[in-house]
Design a protein around this motif. Structure first.
Motif, PDB file in Angstrom:
ATOM      1  N   UNK A  69       0.857  -1.184   0.000  1.00 27.07           N
ATOM      2  CA  UNK A  69       0.000   0.000   0.000  1.00 27.07           C
ATOM      3  C   UNK A  69       0.889   1.229   0.000  1.00 27.07           C
ATOM      4  N   UNK A  70       0.454   2.309  -0.667  1.00 27.86           N
ATOM      5  CA  UNK A  70       1.229   3.552  -0.638  1.00 27.86           C
ATOM      6  C   UNK A  70       0.291   4.750  -0.689  1.00 27.86           C
ATOM      7  N   UNK A  71       0.753   5.834  -0.090  1.00 27.70           N
ATOM      8  CA  UNK A  71      -0.012   7.081  -0.032  1.00 27.70           C
ATOM      9  C   UNK A  71      -1.444   6.831   0.450  1.00 27.70           C
ATOM     10  N   UNK A  72      -1.538   6.068   1.523  1.00 27.98           N
ATOM     11  CA  UNK A  72      -2.860   5.714   2.045  1.00 27.98           C
ATOM     12  C   UNK A  72      -3.367   6.819   2.966  1.00 27.98           C
ATOM     13  N   UNK A  73      -4.483   7.428   2.585  1.00 29.99           N
ATOM     14  CA  UNK A  73      -5.044   8.518   3.378  1.00 29.99           C
ATOM     15  C   UNK A  73      -5.930   7.977   4.496  1.00 29.99           C
ATOM     16  N   UNK A  74      -5.717   8.522   5.698  1.00 31.62           N
ATOM     17  CA  UNK A  74      -6.529   8.164   6.856  1.00 31.62           C
ATOM     18  C   UNK A  74      -7.637   9.202   6.981  1.00 31.62           C
ATOM     19  N   UNK A  91       9.688 -10.033   1.059  1.00 36.12           N
ATOM     20  CA  UNK A  91       9.244 -11.232   0.333  1.00 36.12           C
ATOM     21  C   UNK A  91       9.790 -12.523   0.948  1.00 36.12           C
ATOM     22  N   UNK A  92      10.888 -12.406   1.696  1.00 37.49           N
ATOM     23  CA  UNK A  92      11.536 -13.594   2.246  1.00 37.49           C
ATOM     24  C   UNK A  92      10.902 -14.019   3.565  1.00 37.49           C
ATOM     25  N   UNK A  93      10.911 -13.105   4.550  1.00 39.42           N
ATOM     26  CA  UNK A  93      10.395 -13.486   5.873  1.00 39.42           C
ATOM     27  C   UNK A  93       8.956 -13.027   6.113  1.00 39.42           C
ATOM     28  N   UNK A  94       8.364 -12.346   5.104  1.00 44.41           N
ATOM     29  CA  UNK A  94       6.964 -11.906   5.141  1.00 44.41           C
ATOM     30  C   UNK A  94       6.687 -10.834   6.198  1.00 44.41           C
ATOM     31  N   UNK A  95       7.728 -10.259   6.743  1.00 44.56           N
ATOM     32  CA  UNK A  95       7.527  -9.188   7.722  1.00 44.56           C
ATOM     33  C   UNK A  95       7.033  -7.929   7.020  1.00 44.56           C
ATOM     34  N   UNK A  96       6.105  -7.260   7.681  1.00 42.16           N
ATOM     35  CA  UNK A  96       5.471  -6.073   7.103  1.00 42.16           C
ATOM     36  C   UNK A  96       5.975  -4.818   7.826  1.00 42.16           C
ATOM     37  N   UNK A  97       6.255  -3.781   7.052  1.00 36.81           N
ATOM     38  CA  UNK A  97       6.826  -2.540   7.604  1.00 36.81           C
ATOM     39  C   UNK A  97       5.992  -1.341   7.164  1.00 36.81           C
ATOM     40  N   UNK A  98       5.667  -0.518   8.133  1.00 35.56           N
ATOM     41  CA  UNK A  98       5.114   0.807   7.824  1.00 35.56           C
ATOM     42  C   UNK A  98       6.315   1.731   7.643  1.00 35.56           C
ATOM     43  N   UNK A  99       6.520   2.187   6.400  1.00 36.28           N
ATOM     44  CA  UNK A  99       7.697   2.976   6.060  1.00 36.28           C
ATOM     45  C   UNK A  99       7.321   4.418   5.764  1.00 36.28           C
ATOM     46  N   UNK A 100       7.951   5.331   6.485  1.00 37.27           N
ATOM     47  CA  UNK A 100       7.802   6.760   6.195  1.00 37.27           C
ATOM     48  C   UNK A 100       9.078   7.240   5.508  1.00 37.27           C
ATOM     49  N   UNK A 101       8.906   8.078   4.502  1.00 34.44           N
ATOM     50  CA  UNK A 101      10.020   8.584   3.716  1.00 34.44           C
ATOM     51  C   UNK A 101      10.065  10.105   3.768  1.00 34.44           C
ATOM     52  N   UNK A 150      -6.970   0.677  11.164  1.00 30.98           N
ATOM     53  CA  UNK A 150      -7.218  -0.742  11.434  1.00 30.98           C
ATOM     54  C   UNK A 150      -8.426  -1.255  10.644  1.00 30.98           C
ATOM     55  N   UNK A 151      -9.454  -0.435  10.521  1.00 30.18           N
ATOM     56  CA  UNK A 151     -10.654  -0.876   9.809  1.00 30.18           C
ATOM     57  C   UNK A 151     -10.402  -1.035   8.317  1.00 30.18           C
ATOM     58  N   UNK A 152      -9.476  -0.248   7.774  1.00 28.65           N
ATOM     59  CA  UNK A 152      -9.151  -0.342   6.349  1.00 28.65           C
ATOM     60  C   UNK A 152      -8.192  -1.490   6.057  1.00 28.65           C
ATOM     61  N   UNK A 153      -7.230  -1.703   6.972  1.00 29.16           N
ATOM     62  CA  UNK A 153      -6.253  -2.774   6.784  1.00 29.16           C
ATOM     63  C   UNK A 153      -6.745  -4.053   7.450  1.00 29.16           C
ATOM     64  N   UNK A 154      -7.929  -4.498   7.058  1.00 27.81           N
ATOM     65  CA  UNK A 154      -8.518  -5.642   7.761  1.00 27.81           C
ATOM     66  C   UNK A 154      -7.842  -6.968   7.428  1.00 27.81           C
ATOM     67  N   UNK A 155      -6.967  -6.969   6.423  1.00 24.77           N
ATOM     68  CA  UNK A 155      -6.247  -8.206   6.096  1.00 24.77           C
ATOM     69  C   UNK A 155      -4.860  -8.235   6.725  1.00 24.77           C
TER      70      UNK A 155
END
Length: 265
Positions: A69-74, A91-101, A150-155
């Protein structure tokens, strides 16, 4: 604008690590990219959004990360309260990161404080590194845990998502500045800054210049092909100073290239 050079400037950009920011870091060197990339860049967006576009393409082109996901507006009560830059997955360990740039240019003003982190300010003194970090900690990163997110990222299980900052910086110190800074700052120093009077005192007929547009900031001066004598950029500099807008200037002199800001303050 040379697209390949613009992309390379981001790939090779210096990022501040956790020892400065107090936040977990994500370095673009972590991306495993097999080929030199060249892709179409939009021409009608600001520098920060241009950097985001490039980083997005870099992540998508890597073999070890993907963008979820990118540029997701809350949005809360039909009002946008913030935006998450990226949600990426290893892609390897399936860990998910919220990245701010962030892609920033800061000048070091030693008169502000004895603590170096407080002395990095924007070229026009209207923003600073410490303010940026405070905003990230108070506003940007907490967005992940907002009920609307949380309601938007239900998966996605929000509690398993880590957070990281990629803070790409180009740093500039006062002209003839002799004080040694921490290595984490030193490696990101791209040039110096001076006032117009000092700049004029250093000019000579053998020097030629180019005033890059904001979208060219951070690119290598040595790759520029347009150079002019001072007389041909004099009016442009004078207008910028009058409007309290510190221009970035590239200089070519005896086969060497340097970057500096001409400040109005």
């Amino acid at each position: 604008m040379n697209t390949k050079s613009r992309i390379a400037s981001i790939v090779k950009g210096n990022s501040l690590d956790a020892s400065v920011t107090g936040l977990p870091s994500f370095h673009l060197s972590e991306l495993s990219i097999q080929n030199d990339l060249e892709f179409q860049l939009p021409t009608n967006i600001r520098l920060g959004h241009l950097a985001e576009k490039i980083v997005s393409e870099l992540i998508k082109s890597s073999v070890n990360y993907k963008v979820l996901c990118e540029h997701f507006q809350i949005i809360e009560d039909q009002k946008t309260i913030g935006e998450i830059d990226f949600i990426i997955e290893n892609r390897v360990d399936k860990k998910i990161i919220h990245l701010e740039l962030a892609y920033k240019f800061y000048l070091f003003d030693p008169s502000i404080s004895i603590d170096p982190i407080n002395n990095w300010i924007g070229p026009n003194r209207n923003d600073s590194l410490s303010e940026k970090l405070d905003k990230l900690k108070r506003k940007q990163f907490p967005l992940l845990y907002h009920s609307c997110t949380a309601s938007e990222f239900n998966t996605i299980d929000i509690d398993t998502v880590s957070q990281a900052l990629c803070l790409l910086v180009s740093l500039f110190v006062p002209y003839e500045f002799k004080t040694k800074l921490s290595p984490v700052y030193e490696k990101a120093i791209k040039g110096y800054y001076l006032d117009l009077e000092t700049f004029l005192s250093l000019d000579n007929p053998e020097k030629s210049y180019y005033l890059p547009s904001k979208k060219e900031w951070g690119m290598e001066a040595s790759e520029n092909g347009i150079w002019k004598p001072y007389k041909e950029i004099e009016d442009q500099i004078a207008t910028s100073i009058k409007e309290k807008q510190a221009p970035l200037c590239w200089q070519k002199y005896k086969g060497t290239y340097i970057s500096f800001f001409i400040v109005w303050w």
